[in-house]
Scaffold this motif. Sequence first.
Motif, PDB file in Angstrom:
ATOM      1  N   SER A  82       0.898  -1.304  -0.009  1.00  0.00           N
ATOM      2  CA  SER A  82       0.084  -0.144  -0.122  1.00  0.00           C
ATOM      3  C   SER A  82       0.991   1.241  -0.229  1.00  0.00           C
ATOM      4  O   SER A  82       2.131   1.250   0.191  1.00  0.00           O
ATOM      5  N   SER A  88      -4.530  10.366   2.423  1.00  0.00           N
ATOM      6  CA  SER A  88      -5.152   9.464   1.322  1.00  0.00           C
ATOM      7  C   SER A  88      -4.371   8.224   1.384  1.00  0.00           C
ATOM      8  O   SER A  88      -3.224   8.071   0.849  1.00  0.00           O
ATOM      9  N   TYR A  90      -3.897   4.254   0.077  1.00  0.00           N
ATOM     10  CA  TYR A  90      -4.238   3.430  -1.260  1.00  0.00           C
ATOM     11  C   TYR A  90      -3.926   1.751  -0.567  1.00  0.00           C
ATOM     12  O   TYR A  90      -2.801   1.565  -0.518  1.00  0.00           O
ATOM     13  N   ASN A  92      -5.264  -2.171  -2.095  1.00  0.00           N
ATOM     14  CA  ASN A  92      -6.009  -3.067  -3.016  1.00  0.00           C
ATOM     15  C   ASN A  92      -7.140  -2.662  -3.965  1.00  0.00           C
ATOM     16  O   ASN A  92      -8.163  -2.705  -3.905  1.00  0.00           O
ATOM     17  N   ASN A  93      -6.641  -1.485  -4.674  1.00  0.00           N
ATOM     18  CA  ASN A  93      -7.194  -0.889  -5.567  1.00  0.00           C
ATOM     19  C   ASN A  93      -8.367   0.113  -5.070  1.00  0.00           C
ATOM     20  O   ASN A  93      -9.276   0.375  -5.883  1.00  0.00           O
ATOM     21  N   LYS A  94      -8.227   0.448  -3.751  1.00  0.00           N
ATOM     22  CA  LYS A  94      -9.054   1.301  -3.146  1.00  0.00           C
ATOM     23  C   LYS A  94      -8.584   2.569  -2.335  1.00  0.00           C
ATOM     24  O   LYS A  94      -7.154   2.392  -1.942  1.00  0.00           O
ATOM     25  N   ASN A  95      -9.192   3.607  -2.518  1.00  0.00           N
ATOM     26  CA  ASN A  95      -8.514   4.755  -1.646  1.00  0.00           C
ATOM     27  C   ASN A  95      -9.367   4.901  -0.474  1.00  0.00           C
ATOM     28  O   ASN A  95     -10.392   5.088  -0.410  1.00  0.00           O
ATOM     29  N   GLU A  96      -8.737   5.311   0.719  1.00  0.00           N
ATOM     30  CA  GLU A  96      -9.577   5.577   1.682  1.00  0.00           C
ATOM     31  C   GLU A  96      -8.741   6.656   2.462  1.00  0.00           C
ATOM     32  O   GLU A  96      -7.671   7.142   2.803  1.00  0.00           O
ATOM     33  N   LYS A  97      -9.798   7.811   2.812  1.00  0.00           N
ATOM     34  CA  LYS A  97      -9.295   8.762   3.804  1.00  0.00           C
ATOM     35  C   LYS A  97      -9.229   8.661   5.074  1.00  0.00           C
ATOM     36  O   LYS A  97     -10.286   8.214   5.518  1.00  0.00           O
TER      37      LYS A  97
END
Length: 329
Positions: A82, A88, A90, A92-97
């Motif tokens: 990651s 921000s 990243y 597993n192909n996902k973005n999390e704030k």
Amino acid sequence: MKIIKELLILTIKKREIPYYYFKFLYSKDVKNYLDYLSTKEVVAIGSSSMLHKPEYKSLFDNKLFFALFCEKSSIRTPKLISYNLGSSFYFNNKNEKICSKKELVLFFEKMFTLLNIEGLFFRPPSDYGGKGCFKLTRKTLVVEINKRYESIVNGCFVHTEIINQHTEINKIHSKSVNTIRMISFITPEDEIEIICAFMRFGVGNSPVDNASSGGFCVGINLNEGTLKPSGFFMLEYGGGKVQEHPDSGFKLDGFKIPYFKEACEEVIKAVKIIPNRFIGWDVAITQNGTTIVEANWDPHIFLSGYAYGGLLKNKHIRNLVKELKTKEK
């Protein structure tokens, strides 16, 4: 009188005031002081557009770009798990704030559980010399997040798998991953050569092995893949020489590096993919083989020369210096 004589000869031969002499050659052990590259020669190598293409330099300068590039090629490197650009994150192909310590702890707890891993190694994308690097483990996750939360969410970090260092190297020092610095060179005849190699060891509890962060270097005999009799610290850390690791007491002379031949082969394979003519590669030795940690278009040439015993002893470097001087004219 000997120092004055050597300084005068260097000034005349190299056509510059040899300040580097006092940092790297100020030693009774150095007899062949004319075999060492001068500051002008080192700068010429580092700044040469003939040796370094801008596209490759930008790839080397950013560890995130390099990791993503290696994922798409066959260069073996620590797996990119990651990364974060500020708050921000990243994975597993996902973005999390991420907005709180609790959220960050949960983010990594989920990741550790999903991947069944015990930790991650954090590196700033653009810093050098091991600066800003640290480990985040499942066992100390809450403590580390409490301590590092602000620096993590206000910075940028690449999160890779923790390297499982070879047990034989762990006998020397297990607190850091101790990497081999190899310099590759593509000759005018388009042949790839490993010019020199040295191994770097961390000391104390530092997670990095960089000499600029307090570790030390030991030259490698290329033909045998063994360590030379003694290592050395950089001048800012005392400049002393060591015959054994200061923590473990392990004697360095003659230690045969596991998978050294394979490490050379891996570097040559990587040069074919990224054909910059002059590259410094950092290679780690794992229990199952080799992995390239990073690449540098501007490796520490002075340090490499000191570990090698004078890079101008190498015919390829002598020819390169002549080639660069000819281009200047």
